[in-house]
Design an enzyme around this catalytic site. Structure first.
Site, PDB file in Angstrom:
ATOM      1  N   ASP A 182      14.527 -29.257 -23.792  1.00  0.00           N
ATOM      2  CA  ASP A 182      13.477 -29.152 -22.783  1.00  0.00           C
ATOM      3  C   ASP A 182      13.364 -30.447 -21.995  1.00  0.00           C
ATOM      4  O   ASP A 182      13.139 -30.445 -20.785  1.00  0.00           O
ATOM      5  CB  ASP A 182      12.120 -28.866 -23.445  1.00  0.00           C
ATOM      6  CG  ASP A 182      12.043 -27.435 -23.937  1.00  0.00           C
ATOM      7  OD1 ASP A 182      13.029 -26.700 -23.767  1.00  0.00           O
ATOM      8  OD2 ASP A 182      10.982 -27.067 -24.489  1.00  0.00           O
ATOM      9  N   LYS A 184      -1.963   7.942 -30.086  1.00  0.00           N
ATOM     10  CA  LYS A 184      -2.202   6.515 -29.899  1.00  0.00           C
ATOM     11  C   LYS A 184      -0.829   5.851 -29.915  1.00  0.00           C
ATOM     12  O   LYS A 184      -0.165   5.802 -30.951  1.00  0.00           O
ATOM     13  CB  LYS A 184      -3.085   5.968 -31.016  1.00  0.00           C
ATOM     14  CG  LYS A 184      -3.408   4.501 -30.834  1.00  0.00           C
ATOM     15  CD  LYS A 184      -4.487   4.064 -31.814  1.00  0.00           C
ATOM     16  CE  LYS A 184      -4.989   2.674 -31.521  1.00  0.00           C
ATOM     17  NZ  LYS A 184      -3.976   1.636 -31.582  1.00  0.00           N
ATOM     18  N   ASP A 194       2.039   3.166 -29.959  1.00  0.00           N
ATOM     19  CA  ASP A 194       2.140   1.844 -30.574  1.00  0.00           C
ATOM     20  C   ASP A 194       2.977   0.933 -29.684  1.00  0.00           C
ATOM     21  O   ASP A 194       4.165   0.726 -29.911  1.00  0.00           O
ATOM     22  CB  ASP A 194       2.769   1.986 -31.967  1.00  0.00           C
ATOM     23  CG  ASP A 194       2.506   0.768 -32.820  1.00  0.00           C
ATOM     24  OD1 ASP A 194       1.753  -0.113 -32.375  1.00  0.00           O
ATOM     25  OD2 ASP A 194       3.053   0.711 -33.936  1.00  0.00           O
ATOM     26  N   GLU A 220      -0.017   2.196 -21.822  1.00  0.00           N
ATOM     27  CA  GLU A 220       0.749   1.501 -22.853  1.00  0.00           C
ATOM     28  C   GLU A 220       2.217   1.359 -22.445  1.00  0.00           C
ATOM     29  O   GLU A 220       2.842   2.336 -22.028  1.00  0.00           O
ATOM     30  CB  GLU A 220       0.646   2.329 -24.139  1.00  0.00           C
ATOM     31  CG  GLU A 220       0.844   1.542 -25.393  1.00  0.00           C
ATOM     32  CD  GLU A 220      -0.433   0.834 -25.857  1.00  0.00           C
ATOM     33  OE1 GLU A 220      -1.453   0.863 -25.114  1.00  0.00           O
ATOM     34  OE2 GLU A 220      -0.388   0.233 -26.938  1.00  0.00           O
ATOM     35  N   CYS A 251     -13.570 -25.674 -52.525  1.00  0.00           N
ATOM     36  CA  CYS A 251     -13.258 -27.094 -52.593  1.00  0.00           C
ATOM     37  C   CYS A 251     -14.577 -27.839 -52.489  1.00  0.00           C
ATOM     38  O   CYS A 251     -15.385 -27.560 -51.596  1.00  0.00           O
ATOM     39  CB  CYS A 251     -12.340 -27.459 -51.426  1.00  0.00           C
ATOM     40  SG  CYS A 251     -12.332 -29.210 -51.074  1.00  0.00           S
TER      41      CYS A 251
HETATM   42  S1  IVH Z   1      -7.895   4.153 -24.765  1.00  0.00           S
HETATM   43  C1  IVH Z   1     -11.649   1.465 -23.832  1.00  0.00           C
HETATM   44  N1  IVH Z   1      -5.830   5.597 -25.382  1.00  0.00           N
HETATM   45  O1  IVH Z   1      -4.907   1.120 -28.566  1.00  0.00           O
HETATM   46  C2  IVH Z   1     -10.468   1.727 -24.669  1.00  0.00           C
HETATM   47  N2  IVH Z   1      -5.810   3.324 -26.047  1.00  0.00           N
HETATM   48  O2  IVH Z   1      -6.757   0.004 -30.508  1.00  0.00           O
HETATM   49  C3  IVH Z   1      -9.277   2.140 -23.886  1.00  0.00           C
HETATM   50  N3  IVH Z   1      -3.755   2.632 -27.175  1.00  0.00           N
HETATM   51  O3  IVH Z   1      -5.886  -1.610 -26.636  1.00  0.00           O
HETATM   52  C4  IVH Z   1      -8.135   2.445 -24.736  1.00  0.00           C
HETATM   53  N4  IVH Z   1      -2.725   4.556 -27.064  1.00  0.00           N
HETATM   54  O4  IVH Z   1      -3.558  -0.644 -26.219  1.00  0.00           O
HETATM   55  C5  IVH Z   1      -6.388   4.387 -25.455  1.00  0.00           C
HETATM   56  N5  IVH Z   1      -4.029   6.986 -25.814  1.00  0.00           N
HETATM   57  C6  IVH Z   1      -4.590   5.797 -25.891  1.00  0.00           C
HETATM   58  C7  IVH Z   1      -3.936   4.714 -26.490  1.00  0.00           C
HETATM   59  C8  IVH Z   1      -4.589   3.481 -26.562  1.00  0.00           C
HETATM   60  C9  IVH Z   1      -2.632   3.305 -27.458  1.00  0.00           C
HETATM   61  C10 IVH Z   1      -3.987   1.211 -27.520  1.00  0.00           C
HETATM   62  C11 IVH Z   1      -4.516   0.355 -26.420  1.00  0.00           C
HETATM   63  C12 IVH Z   1      -5.762  -0.274 -26.964  1.00  0.00           C
HETATM   64  C13 IVH Z   1      -5.577  -0.103 -28.429  1.00  0.00           C
HETATM   65  C14 IVH Z   1      -6.911  -0.055 -29.146  1.00  0.00           C
END
Ligand code: IVH
Length: 760
Positions: free
Chosen positions: A43, A128, A130, A184, A457
């Site tokens: 660097d 949800k 990932d 996501e 401690c």
């Molecule tokens: S809704 C106000 N929908 O899960 C909340 N989140 O644990 C808006 N995620 O930060 C989030 N799939 O990155 C929502 N179908 C989905 C999702 C989702 C993944 C993630 C998102 C969030 C995290 C929360």
């Protein structure tokens, strides 16, 4: 080396050649660093080359090349991304694990909205994903920036990288003027495998050349994150990232009336939305869809870690609003925990700010549910010995020894735990683990008090790991924020035997030191009379300190900035907070006992492949503690504060019950003037006013009315007194209305109240 030659001595021709050489050198370095993750120069060498290039360009501006390295944007090593503060914060989701948690979610919402059990309430359920969340801001139909979630308030500007993702449109047609689309970023299984194969092939070549190999990604999520956060967008372009849109932030016009409608609108705008998004009419349908998605999980081709449920009606979503970091109108139903076997390589002891010795398992890295786990919490010595806080067996009483084969348990974002030990694989001569009786940081005795599970401690402030951490946090920008007193100065003052600043309170006695000691400060490099006087003035100025800042500054575990604000807002006076922490203590301990029992049940259930009797086990453990009504009421009041969960409340009582810590807090508080918290929204007409609701409210529930009023800076009280400013009386208001009339308190009805707060 021409490098040695002073720039002003260079001839024009020499300068031209040198600029060409530097452009080639820096170009190669950029590629090696960003694209191959295998830096060829240090660097320091890189920076020196860049500086020299800039200096030559300044002397010979006419020689500046078209491909000048000073024009390469965002690609300098270590330069990082710009920051973007989110107009609407990016929040996270509350979790549900059991089917019961889903019915509870529905009940909670009905109660909050006063819907009754039979009124129709629709939800949508969707996977949800990932990956990592991303916010895309479009103005006038054009993508203006893309920002990662960051801490929820401020994220990183990854616009150039986002533009390389095919699922992200650069231009929208017929969209609201301002629209932030959220969703996501993820990588499919197939693309992830292919990427790792490419990396492995490259590594074979690099290794043959004796160069450092590139990191092979542990799972698609890490691969997606690593690729999106590449400083060089050309690298991101080579990484096949995808994007599902599922939410939004700032909007100049609403997208629809329902969540489903909004998702359809996003799809019409050209975003990819998830096909498994389904409208459900209640918990049963939600759970059925959850099971359906669970069975499809393996064949989806991308990672998901649960199913998200959201209230469909956007009007209701708005009424439900948010707790401090999560919406009330959504929840994430996580897939069950995962288990894996690995070897316990060692046990490390960490000493926290409070002096608690926490044993941490150092594991041979193993993948548990797609995530590489190399550490697990071991709680305390009873836990290692195979006993819970009441002396009952956990893991059938099997203790944990270094070298053992252990089964690691991981559920959602929960810190991994050791679920089991394989005694058949235990090495002969393996010894029981004994927690050190001396602090590994300062060698002071580490003691465990009767009835306490944790060994502390006793070094207190002589223990550098406790003291320095506490001080550093105390002077941080979001805490006391004393001008001229940053982490660097704190370390210097801490080590100086004459000044001996070991605790936050010591800072406020600095100016009282005798002259000789102050001379030692003044003799230090960089400190003059004036800067010392400035520092003292800055310290003096912080004797008047806000409640929330002070509380945050104490560095109590789990009490972050928001938690401190919520507590300050609720209690208003320090003495009330103290009293609450003391009174709630027995109930806090009961909660901890219940939590440990719940953990044990969860693990037992996961191992037995059954659904746990979590609620029953929890309730029984809590009941066994036999807590007084007063303590329970104080605990309920504390945990009833919006945004304050049980673990925050427990830490608070821990801090006030710990003798050493309490003495330090009291000493510090004695030196300060604590300012009552300001109303959150001072411009609201109800800010700072004390409001009482009585009688039946028809357009909202009491809970909802209270949360709204508090958000606007009002204090909501349960009884009318001379301090009451406004009584909101619905039909059936009785004695409170009469008392208010007697005291001359302004009385309005529900509509009057809604009119008063309209538009806020
Ligand atoms: S809704 C106000 N929908 O899960 C909340 N989140 O644990 C808006 N995620 O930060 C989030 N799939 O990155 C929502 N179908 C989905 C999702 C989702 C993944 C993630 C998102 C969030 C995290 C929360």
């Amino acid at each position: 080396m021409t490098d040695a030659q002073t720039v002003s001595d260079l001839t024009k021709e020499q300068a031209r050649l040198e600029l060409a050489r530097l452009a080639a050198l820096l170009g190669r370095a950029n590629t090696a660093y960003h694209r191959e993750d295998a830096p060829e120069i240090s660097d320091a060498e890189y920076d020196a080359a860049k500086r020299r290039n800039a200096e030559i360009e300044m002397h010979f501006p006419e020689l500046k090349r078209d491909d000048s390295p000073s024009e390469v944007v965002g690609a300098a090593p270590g330069e990082g991304f710009g920051k973007i503060s989110h107009v609407v914060p990016m929040l996270s989701l509350g979790n549900a694990f059991e089917d019961d948690d889903v019915t509870d979610f529905d009940d909670r919402i009905r109660k909050y909205l006063n819907l009754g059990a039979r009124r129709e309430l629709q939800f949508i359920a969707e996977p949800k994903i990932d990956g990592l969340s991303l916010s895309l801001r479009y103005e006038g139909g054009h993508l203006v920036y893309a920002a990662t979630r960051g801490d929820g308030e401020t994220g990183e500007n990854v616009t150039e990288n986002a533009k390389t993702i095919a699922d992200i449109p650069r231009v929208l047609e017929a969209a609201p003027d301002v629209i932030e689309v959220r969703g996501e970023v993820y990588m499919s299984h197939a693309d992830f495998e292919a990427l790792n194969t490419r990396i492995r092939e490259k590594n074979a070549k690099l290794e043959a050349d004796g160069k450092k190999p590139l990191t092979v990604f542990a799972n698609p999520r890490n691969a997606a994150a690593g690729s999106l956060r590449q400083l060089d967008p050309t690298v991101t372009r080579e990484r096949p990232l995808r994007f599902f849109a599922y939410a939004w932030g700032d909007l100049s016009a609403p997208l629809a009336k329902t969540q489903m409608g909004a998702i359809e609108r996003l799809a019409a705008l050209g975003f990819v939305t998830n096909d498994l998004t389904k409208l459900c009419d209640g918990p049963e349908a939600l759970i059925a869809h959850y099971r359906d998605i669970e069975t499809q999980r393996v064949s989806l081709g991308y990672d998901i870690d649960g199913v998200v449920y959201k209230v469909d009606d956007l009007g209701l979503q708005a009424r439900l609003g948010f707790r401090s970091t999560t919406p009330r109108w959504a929840v994430a139903h996580k897939f069950p925990a995962e288990l894996a076997w690995t070897r316990l390589e060692g046990i490390d002891i960490q000493v926290g700010r409070t002096g608690a010795l926490s044993p941490v398992a150092r594991l041979q890295p193993v993948t548990v549910g797609g995530v590489v786990v190399s550490n697990a919490t071991l709680h305390n010595e009873d836990y290692i010995a195979g006993r819970d806080s009441k002396g009952a067996d956990i893991r059938d009483g099997k203790d944990i020894r270094v070298g053992d084969w252990v089964q690691v348990y991981r559920a959602g974002d929960v810190i991994p735990k050791v679920a089991d030990v394989d005694l058949s694989k235990r090495a002969e001569g393996a010894e029981r683990y004994v927690l050190p009786e001396r602090c590994p940081e300062c060698d002071s005795p580490a003691v465990r008090e009767e009835g306490d599970a944790v060994r502390y401690c006793t070094g207190g402030l002589i223990c550098p790991s406790q003291a320095i951490e506490k001080l550093r946090h105390f002077v941080a920008r979001k805490a006391l924020d004393i001008e001229g007193l940053g982490a660097k100065q704190i370390e210097m003052f801490f080590d100086d035997p004459d000044l001996s600043i070991k605790t936050p309170a010591d800072i406020f006695t600095l100016a009282n030191r005798d002259a000789a000691n102050l001379t030692s400060l003044k003799n230090r490099k960089g400190w003059k009379d004036k800067s010392v006087a400035n520092l003292f003035a800055a310290i003096e100025a912080k004797r008047d300190i806000g409640f929330a800042r002070l509380l945050f500054g104490l560095g109590i575990r789990h009490i972050g900035e928001t938690g401190a604000k919520d507590l300050a807002q609720h209690f208003g006076e320090w003495s009330k907070l103290e009293r609450a922490a003391e009174t709630a203590r027995p109930a806090a301990l009961a909660w901890r006992a219940a939590d440990l029992a719940e953990d044990a049940e969860r693990i037992a259930a996961a191992k037995g492949g059954r659904r746990g009797r979590i609620k029953e086990v929890r309730d029984a453990a809590e009941a066994a503690c036999n807590v007084s009504v007063v303590a329970k009421a104080a605990w309920d009041d504390l945990t009833g504060i919006d945004g304050i969960g049980a673990s925050v409340a427990l830490s608070l009582t821990d801090a006030f019950a710990n003798e050493n810590e309490r003495a330090e807090i009291d000493r510090l508080v004695g030196m300060l003037r604590i300012e009552a918290p300001e109303a959150m929204l001072t411009e609201s007409p109800v800010a700072g006013k004390t409001v009482v609701f009585t009688g039946k409210l028809e357009k909202m529930t009491r809970d909802e009315a209270k949360v709204r009023a508090e958000a606007l800076g009002a204090k909501v009280s349960g009884s009318v007194s001379s301090k009451t400013d406004i009584l909101v009386a619905g039909p059936g208001a009785g004695s409170k209305a009469k008392k208010a009339a007697d005291l001359g308190v302004t009385t309005i009805d529900e509509d009057g109240w809604l009119e008063l707060i309209e538009g806020l």
